[in-house]
Design a protein around this motif. Structure first.
Motif, PDB file in Angstrom:
ATOM      1  N   ASP A 212       3.464  -1.876   1.922  1.00  0.00           N
ATOM      2  CA  ASP A 212       3.309  -1.645   3.360  1.00  0.00           C
ATOM      3  C   ASP A 212       3.857  -2.804   4.178  1.00  0.00           C
ATOM      4  OD1 ASP A 212       2.080   0.891   3.139  1.00  0.00           O
ATOM      5  OD2 ASP A 212       0.223  -0.096   2.510  1.00  0.00           O
ATOM      6  N   GLY A 213       4.930  -3.409   3.710  1.00  0.00           N
ATOM      7  CA  GLY A 213       5.515  -4.538   4.441  1.00  0.00           C
ATOM      8  C   GLY A 213       4.957  -5.861   3.938  1.00  0.00           C
ATOM      9  N   LEU A 214       5.002  -6.880   4.803  1.00  0.00           N
ATOM     10  CA  LEU A 214       4.510  -8.198   4.366  1.00  0.00           C
ATOM     11  C   LEU A 214       2.992  -8.177   4.266  1.00  0.00           C
ATOM     12  CD1 LEU A 214       6.761 -10.812   6.210  1.00  0.00           C
ATOM     13  CD2 LEU A 214       6.589 -10.413   3.742  1.00  0.00           C
ATOM     14  N   GLU A 215       2.480  -8.551   3.103  1.00  0.00           N
ATOM     15  CA  GLU A 215       1.032  -8.567   2.879  1.00  0.00           C
ATOM     16  C   GLU A 215       0.644  -9.961   2.402  1.00  0.00           C
ATOM     17  OE1 GLU A 215       0.348  -5.276   0.224  1.00  0.00           O
ATOM     18  OE2 GLU A 215       0.967  -3.813   1.735  1.00  0.00           O
ATOM     19  N   GLN A 216      -0.644 -10.268   2.491  1.00  0.00           N
ATOM     20  CA  GLN A 216      -1.084 -11.630   2.172  1.00  0.00           C
ATOM     21  C   GLN A 216      -1.708 -11.640   0.770  1.00  0.00           C
ATOM     22  OE1 GLN A 216       0.065 -13.585   4.267  1.00  0.00           O
ATOM     23  NE2 GLN A 216      -1.024 -15.525   4.189  1.00  0.00           N
ATOM     24  N   ALA A 217      -1.109 -12.434  -0.122  1.00  0.00           N
ATOM     25  CA  ALA A 217      -1.666 -12.593  -1.478  1.00  0.00           C
ATOM     26  C   ALA A 217      -2.548 -13.825  -1.529  1.00  0.00           C
ATOM     27  CB  ALA A 217      -0.523 -12.721  -2.481  1.00  0.00           C
ATOM     28  N   LEU A 218      -3.691 -13.699  -2.173  1.00  0.00           N
ATOM     29  CA  LEU A 218      -4.564 -14.854  -2.433  1.00  0.00           C
ATOM     30  C   LEU A 218      -4.630 -15.040  -3.942  1.00  0.00           C
ATOM     31  CD1 LEU A 218      -7.622 -14.201  -0.031  1.00  0.00           C
ATOM     32  CD2 LEU A 218      -5.508 -15.458   0.448  1.00  0.00           C
TER      33      LEU A 218
END
Ligand code: FAD
Length: 427
Positions: A216-222
């Protein structure tokens, strides 16, 4: 043999290489060989659809030299201008906290491998490469070698790697030094400009935040790296599928207690895993294996990627090393006419400094206590942006990084080289 048939180009077209695996190591090598007319077959147990629909594989950041290789291989399908990561933000906890920012010059980028690998498999086939779906055992390496001039084993951290003895001199960990918990989360505001954030909490572990292009586009990975016995260990043990609320509470608790800089950017009303398969929990024991083995028939098998060096993800090196060494191996395959012990040793000697630097550097960062000279170096960075930029850009050149930081003397010399750039009045 006519002279025409003996030209390097003609010899190249007659060669045939078998590669086991369809990860970044296998695909970068396979695409390189196809670009130069070498008949190449990839053997893998994973269909592209099952990769695309499967669990998060990793959260890989490609640094500038890898992005340049993608351009060379004509697989730069994603625009770095849109997904480029400009900066790295560092936070070291403990009695004397350190915070600073450095720039990736030029930018890095991260793409979900569930998108990346299937697209590269498609390109490999479009360019005349053959992909065979097969689950292989160690004994099959010989069978594949029988059908090709050379076999390359790039099967990641699977048991096939055991065909290559472990190098004890470069594998200091008998057990995993960290447990891993990594996911794609909604409700975490990304920093601007696009930034990888690395938080080191001595004795507890690390949190690395990565803006990654996913479905879904740029996502935040932790990415949580958890020291054995640390207060963060529940992150590796609580399953979000059986206890979703508990898992969410454990992640939020870890952020609140240990990584407040990230917690400040969390929107509690929307925070959570984006999709159920966007989570990976596990362990990894870093190790380096031999570069090649002689098979029962006398032929050579070469190790590549994680088979050769399984490197903890903390410093983001494994895939970048796999890509670098894949193209080095590809060039050696074009240059040499015999794939014998001399060929294998030439490849091994050329790649050793690069691979060992990435592995040694990461293994140093995994120690429970960072060495004093490294803390001293990091402590200088807040007052010297030029030094911080070089240190950050060196994530793409682990050999250069290791030469700069391996010992106290080298770290002092590195700092001294950039001393003129120190900002006056900075602490
Ligand atoms: C959470 C996480 C974050 C990471 N972040 C970074 C990062 O920021 N930067 C970086 O450079 N690296 C990073 N890495 C490391 C990186 O993911 C690996 O080093 C890299 O993907 C390894 O590629 P490979 O091609 O060697 O192996 P793999 O990608 O594991 O590919 C192995 C292939 O072999 C196939 N295979 C396995 N067994 C068999 C069998 N028996 N028969 C047939 N086929 C088989 C598999 O299906 C697969 O296609 C990260 C890793 C993790 C886990």
């Amino acid at each position: 043999m006519s002279e025409q048939n003996g030209t390097p180009a003609a010899r190249r077209f007659r060669r045939s290489v078998g590669i086991i695996g369809s990860g970044v190591a296998a695909l970068h090598l396979g695409l390189f060989l196809r670009q130069h007319g070498v008949s190449t077959t990839i053997y893998t147990d994973k269909h592209p659809d099952s990769i695309a629909k499967g669990r998060l594989l990793n959260t890989v950041v490609h640094h500038a030299p890898t992005l340049a290789r993608e351009h060379e291989l004509e697989i730069d399908f994603w625009l770095t201008a849109e997904i480029g990561i400009q900066e790295m933000s560092y936070h070291v906890g403990g009695p004397n906290p350190i915070s600073f920012v450095g720039s990736f010059l030029p930018p890095s980028a991260a793409i979900d491998y569930r998108i990346y690998l299937p697209r590269l498999m498609q390109a490999f086939e479009e360019r005349g490469g053959e992909i065979r779906m097969q689950i292989l055992r160690i004994a099959d390496i010989q069978l594949i070698a029988d059908n090709h001039d050379l076999v390359v084993v790039a099967s990641g951290r699977s048991t096939l790697g055991e065909a290559f003895p472990r190098r004890m001199d470069k594998s200091p960990y008998a057990r995993p030094p960290r447990a891993l918990c990594v996911g794609l989360f909604r409700g975490v505001r990304a920093e601007e400009p696009a930034t990888v954030t690395i938080n080191l909490e001595p004795g507890q572990g690390e949190l690395i935040e990565i803006p990654l292009l996913s479905f879904d586009g740029l996502e935040q990975a932790l990415l949580f790296e958890i020291c054995p016995g640390s207060a963060l260990i529940d992150l590796a043990n609580v399953s979000p599928s059986s206890s979703p609320d508990l898992f969410r509470d454990v992640v939020l608790g870890a952020l609140r207690e240990h990584f407040p800089g990230t917690y400040e950017r969390v929107d509690l009303s929307s925070f959570g895993l984006i999709r159920p398969l966007d989570l990976l929990q596990g362990v990894l024991t870093p190790l380096v294996r031999e570069d090649w083995v002689r098979l029962p028939s006398g032929k050579i098998a070469v190790s590549l990627g994680d088979v050769h060096a399984a490197i903890d993800p903390m410093m983001g090196q494994g895939a970048n090393v796999a890509s670098h060494t894949a193209l080095d191996l590809g060039r050696a395959i074009l240059d040499e006419s015999e794939y014998d012990e001399l060929f294998a040793e030439t490849v091994a000697t050329a790649r050793r400094p690069f691979v060992e630097a990435a592995s040694d550097w990461t293994n140093m960062m995994l120690r429970r206590e960072l060495p004093g000279h490294l803390l001293e170096l990091l402590g200088v960075m807040p007052g010297n942006r030029a030094l911080a930029d070089v240190f950050t850009s060196n994530f793409g050149s682990p050999d250069r990084q290791w030469r700069a930081i391996a010992t106290e003397d080298r770290a002092r010399a590195f700092t001294a080289t950039w001393a003129d750039h120190a900002m006056s009045g900075a602490s």
